[in-house]
Structure formats: structure tokens, C-alpha cells
Design a protein around this motif. Sequence first.
Motif, mmCIF file in Angstrom:
data_model
loop_
_atom_site.group_PDB
_atom_site.id
_atom_site.type_symbol
_atom_site.label_atom_id
_atom_site.label_comp_id
_atom_site.label_asym_id
_atom_site.label_seq_id
_atom_site.Cartn_x
_atom_site.Cartn_y
_atom_site.Cartn_z
ATOM 1 N N ARG A 278 0.841 -1.200 0.000
ATOM 2 C CA ARG A 278 0.000 0.000 0.000
ATOM 3 C C ARG A 278 0.880 1.255 0.000
ATOM 4 O O ARG A 278 0.737 2.131 0.858
ATOM 5 N N SER A 279 1.762 1.313 -0.992
ATOM 6 C CA SER A 279 2.717 2.418 -1.072
ATOM 7 C C SER A 279 2.031 3.769 -1.253
ATOM 8 O O SER A 279 2.609 4.810 -0.937
ATOM 9 N N ASP A 280 0.767 3.757 -1.732
ATOM 10 C CA ASP A 280 0.034 5.025 -1.861
ATOM 11 C C ASP A 280 -0.204 5.687 -0.511
ATOM 12 O O ASP A 280 -0.473 6.898 -0.450
ATOM 13 N N ASP A 281 -0.126 4.907 0.571
ATOM 14 C CA ASP A 281 -0.323 5.473 1.905
ATOM 15 C C ASP A 281 0.952 6.078 2.486
ATOM 16 O O ASP A 281 0.894 6.732 3.538
ATOM 17 N N VAL A 282 2.088 5.869 1.828
ATOM 18 C CA VAL A 282 3.362 6.380 2.365
ATOM 19 C C VAL A 282 3.350 7.893 2.546
ATOM 20 O O VAL A 282 3.736 8.401 3.611
ATOM 21 N N PRO A 283 2.911 8.702 1.549
ATOM 22 C CA PRO A 283 2.889 10.158 1.765
ATOM 23 C C PRO A 283 2.017 10.571 2.950
ATOM 24 O O PRO A 283 2.390 11.467 3.718
ATOM 25 N N LEU A 284 0.861 9.922 3.119
ATOM 26 C CA LEU A 284 -0.021 10.251 4.234
ATOM 27 C C LEU A 284 0.628 9.888 5.564
ATOM 28 O O LEU A 284 0.555 10.662 6.540
ATOM 29 N N LEU A 285 1.278 8.742 5.627
ATOM 30 C CA LEU A 285 1.972 8.341 6.853
ATOM 31 C C LEU A 285 3.110 9.298 7.170
ATOM 32 O O LEU A 285 3.305 9.691 8.332
ATOM 33 N N LEU A 286 3.873 9.676 6.143
ATOM 34 C CA LEU A 286 4.971 10.624 6.358
ATOM 35 C C LEU A 286 4.453 11.947 6.903
ATOM 36 O O LEU A 286 5.009 12.506 7.862
ATOM 37 N N GLU A 287 3.393 12.453 6.304
ATOM 38 C CA GLU A 287 2.830 13.737 6.750
ATOM 39 C C GLU A 287 2.327 13.647 8.188
ATOM 40 O O GLU A 287 2.586 14.537 9.012
ATOM 41 N N THR A 288 1.617 12.558 8.508
ATOM 42 C CA THR A 288 1.055 12.401 9.852
ATOM 43 C C THR A 288 2.142 12.318 10.902
ATOM 44 O O THR A 288 2.101 13.024 11.923
ATOM 45 N N PHE A 289 3.143 11.458 10.685
ATOM 46 C CA PHE A 289 4.202 11.293 11.669
ATOM 47 C C PHE A 289 5.089 12.534 11.753
ATOM 48 O O PHE A 289 5.572 12.885 12.834
ATOM 49 N N THR A 290 5.309 13.203 10.617
ATOM 50 C CA THR A 290 6.125 14.420 10.634
ATOM 51 C C THR A 290 5.476 15.486 11.505
ATOM 52 O O THR A 290 6.133 16.123 12.340
ATOM 53 N N ARG A 291 4.187 15.687 11.312
ATOM 54 C CA ARG A 291 3.475 16.673 12.136
ATOM 55 C C ARG A 291 3.509 16.281 13.611
ATOM 56 O O ARG A 291 3.693 17.123 14.488
ATOM 57 N N ARG A 292 3.330 15.001 13.878
ATOM 58 C CA ARG A 292 3.288 14.534 15.259
ATOM 59 C C ARG A 292 4.626 14.752 15.961
ATOM 60 O O ARG A 292 4.678 15.313 17.073
ATOM 61 N N PHE A 293 5.714 14.333 15.328
ATOM 62 C CA PHE A 293 7.015 14.442 15.980
ATOM 63 C C PHE A 293 7.521 15.873 16.025
ATOM 64 O O PHE A 293 8.128 16.294 17.023
ATOM 65 N N CYS A 294 7.295 16.635 14.962
ATOM 66 C CA CYS A 294 7.746 18.037 14.967
ATOM 67 C C CYS A 294 7.000 18.827 16.033
ATOM 68 O O CYS A 294 7.585 19.690 16.700
ATOM 69 N N HIS A 295 5.722 18.530 16.200
ATOM 70 C CA HIS A 295 4.949 19.221 17.232
ATOM 71 C C HIS A 295 5.458 18.850 18.622
ATOM 72 O O HIS A 295 5.626 19.727 19.487
ATOM 73 N N SER A 296 5.731 17.554 18.841
ATOM 74 C CA SER A 296 6.188 17.122 20.165
ATOM 75 C C SER A 296 7.572 17.671 20.507
ATOM 76 O O SER A 296 7.893 17.879 21.675
ATOM 77 N N LYS A 297 8.407 17.923 19.483
ATOM 78 C CA LYS A 297 9.761 18.436 19.708
ATOM 79 C C LYS A 297 9.854 19.934 19.460
ATOM 80 O O LYS A 297 10.956 20.503 19.449
ATOM 81 N N ASN A 298 8.695 20.567 19.231
ATOM 82 C CA ASN A 298 8.642 22.013 19.024
ATOM 83 C C ASN A 298 9.569 22.455 17.896
ATOM 84 O O ASN A 298 10.304 23.433 18.017
ATOM 85 N N ARG A 299 9.531 21.734 16.792
ATOM 86 C CA ARG A 299 10.349 22.056 15.619
ATOM 87 C C ARG A 299 9.446 22.423 14.446
ATOM 88 O O ARG A 299 8.294 21.979 14.373
#
Length: 466
Positions: A315-336
Motif C-alpha cells: 500500500r505504497s500510496d499510503d506512504v505520503p499520508l503516513l509521512l505527513e502524519t508522523f512528521t506533524r506529530r514528531f515536529c509538534h512534540s519536539k517544538n520544531r
Amino acid sequence: MTHSLVFAPQNPLRGDLLNSLRHELATAVLEAESCDQARQLLQQGGCALFFCQLGAEPRTSLQLLRQLDQLSPTTVSILLLPEQPALPLHEILQSGAHFYLSAPCDSTAIGQIIQRAHQHFRAQRVAECRAADAVDFPEIIGQSACMQRLFDLIRRLADDRDSTLLIQGESGTGKELVARAVHGHSPRRHGNFVPLNCAAIPEELLESELFGYEKGAFTGAFNNKRGRLQHADGGTLFLDEIGDMKPALQAKLLRVIQEKSFEPVGSVRSVNVDVRIVAATHRNLEEAVSRGAFREDLYYRLNVVPLQIPPLRQRSDDVPLLLETFTRRFCHSKNRPIFGYSPAALEHLKNYPWPGNVRELENLVQRLAILHGDSEVTPADLPEKYLDASPSYSDNGSAVVNGGTDFNSRVSEFEDRLILQALIKTGGNKKEAAELLNLKRTTLLEKIKKKQLDKALGRIGGPAGS
């Protein structure tokens, strides 16, 4: 009850338009004599299609269209254009209309645009149902067809409170998340969800963890202890990596499933439990049964309802969505600051086979959130193993094709062709073209303006979509 709304007080085609609407749609057709009346009717809800004329006061009509998302988010808009619009093309495009119809046109053209708009309205309803998945299963990320099938199966399984469930899938695919989703939507959701990883606990301790023990059952057993089964009474017991459970424990677990009772370690007193057992494994249990490593009777008891989670490479079509979701989550938690991914980097990550599945992708994003300092991740920022599955790129971002060429130029040309092909396929409809390209409509409009594609757009039917 849905209806259509027409705001075309000065349009000579009004009669044909209304007749075609009534012929094509089995719904009521309302008329608005002014923008204020149109706003009131839209705010009342139930409007599927909205026909808006670009008449004597064109900017007033465009302002009404720009407000449509707030007035009636699910309504599909069709902008009626005169033969020679008084406003520039880019201003008309920025109205956000879903479809365009320009004069002169006959009843056939009107019927075609109505049919396409109605199809879009139905597709939008399907999209709303898919969006509901994100609410139902916020921790399970995916929009691909195989994930939609998984969501549907979870809903059906959740209605049953008792049947055992066997979740199979590779490590890192999210088996526990699926088990929690089944429990959280089942009649047992008010009871405990109790997880136990059979591979993480030593064999000599697993029995007491699962069944509990009586005081004095073994050295160090100074008090009675309730096991995970009793904690899960009335709820769900999730046995992860069930394929690692030893045969002796398999026999005791089989009795729990059959008789809903067990004896704690060191006790001769049976304890009754009302528990749903959900098991998971990354192993091939049928093969383990054939080797004698897993009890056949337990396998068939567990496998009442099998559920297979697809690996990320399927399900490689889900890779961009997963990247966006995790990027927002981790950047928010690390205040970046939130960063993006260049097209080349994204292509590498979509082509990578992800042996560690979603867990591996999540770990990569967490690493980037800690170490990456730029606004965009490029192939140079990725560990080498993520580059092996995709075409090679040099350090400066230029694609190596037939001895070398300018990467940015090639990407721009390819982007131009993709945009024009999408617009041709959708008859000039910007929203449908944006969906084909997996872009926001506003992003596509900006690209059309920046690349000066308006003239080419006019040659393929332009904003009229004809």
C-alpha cells in the motif's frame, strides 16, 4: 432530501437549463433571484448542485462561490460563463468552482455537465465515508483500497462480542492497533483491553502472567495474584505473537476458549471468565501446525475470524499520508518547524520495500525530526538503504539520464505534462484534475498561474470544461 439551486437571473439559457435539470435529476430545482436569497437557500442545507451565473456583477457571483465551502460544504458548484468573460481567467479560476459551463451551449452540453457534477457529488459522499474512517480509527492511518477493506472488516467484527479473532501480519504492521480498534467499537468496549506479548515474557513466567497464581504456588509467591485473564474479564485479552507460545500453555488456553474457565497456578479451584480472545502473530501458523509446533485444535479455535493486515509495500500510496502524519506529530512534540519531502525523496520512500513496515517508517520520521534542520527532506538526507530501490540521483539533485541532464528542468517539464493531461482528462475541471494529481485545488491553481498554462488550458476547452 437533496435539491439543486439555480442563480441565473439574467441568463438567456435559463429556461433550457431548468428543463435539463428537471429532466436529468430526480430532485427539486430551486431558483434564486439574488445573491442574498442564494445564500439563504444554501445555508438551509440539502443542496447537491449549485448553478451560478457570471452576469452583470461578476465579482459578486465569484464571491458567492468562494463562500460556498462555508455556506454548504458538500454542494457541487457549476459556474455559467458568458462567451466573452469580463474578468481575467486567473480570477475566474480562483473562484473555486467545481465545474464550468460557457456560452453558447445546448441542452446536450448542459446534460453532460449535470451528469458529471452529479457523479462528483456521489463521489464526494464516498469520500466523506472514508474521512469518517479517520474519526473511527484515528491511530490506523491509511486511505488505500486495501485499508478501506480492512476498516470495513473491523466494523463488522466489532459487532460480535464473543468470536475469537486471529490477526495476521508482518512485524510493524499495527496488529495491536487493529485489536484495540475491534475492542473499542465492540459491546465490550467498557471492559478492559489487556495486552500480553507471548514472545516478550520468559516461558516460566508466561503461565503465571496469563493465569495468575495462588499464595505458596512456588518460591516467592507470597500473595495471591490475578492473571491477565481475570483483568480482561468482561473485556478483551490480546495475545500478541501467539505463535511463540509453548505447547503446554497452548493446551490450557484451548480450555479457556472452550469452557470459559481456568485454574490459577497452584490452585485446584476453577475461575470463570467472560473474555474475548484476540490473538496475533507474524508467523505462518498453518506451517507451524504441519511441523507440530502449534496445536491444530487451538489453531482452528483461534482462526474463527481471520484478519490479514497488508504490509506497507503493498500500500505504497499510503506512504505520503503516513509521512505527513508522523512528521506533524514528531515536529509538534519536539517544538520544531514542520518539514516536507522533495519529489525525489518521496519517490525513493514510496519505492522502498519497508521490511519493518509502518514502525520502520515512524522511526525514520522520528530520526529526521531530531536531526533534520531544513524545510525539505531531499535524497541526500535519507540513509543509504532508502535510496537503493529507486533511480539514482546525484548530490546536487540532478537526475542521471543518458549521461546527465538538468533535474529541475526535467521535473518542471514532466509536471507541465501531468497537469495538462489531468485537465484534458477532466475536461478542464480543476477540482477533479487536482484529485487525479493528489493536489489541493488551490495548489493546482497556483501552479497553472505560475507556469502560465492559461493559454494551453484554453486550447483544451478551458474553464468551460467542454
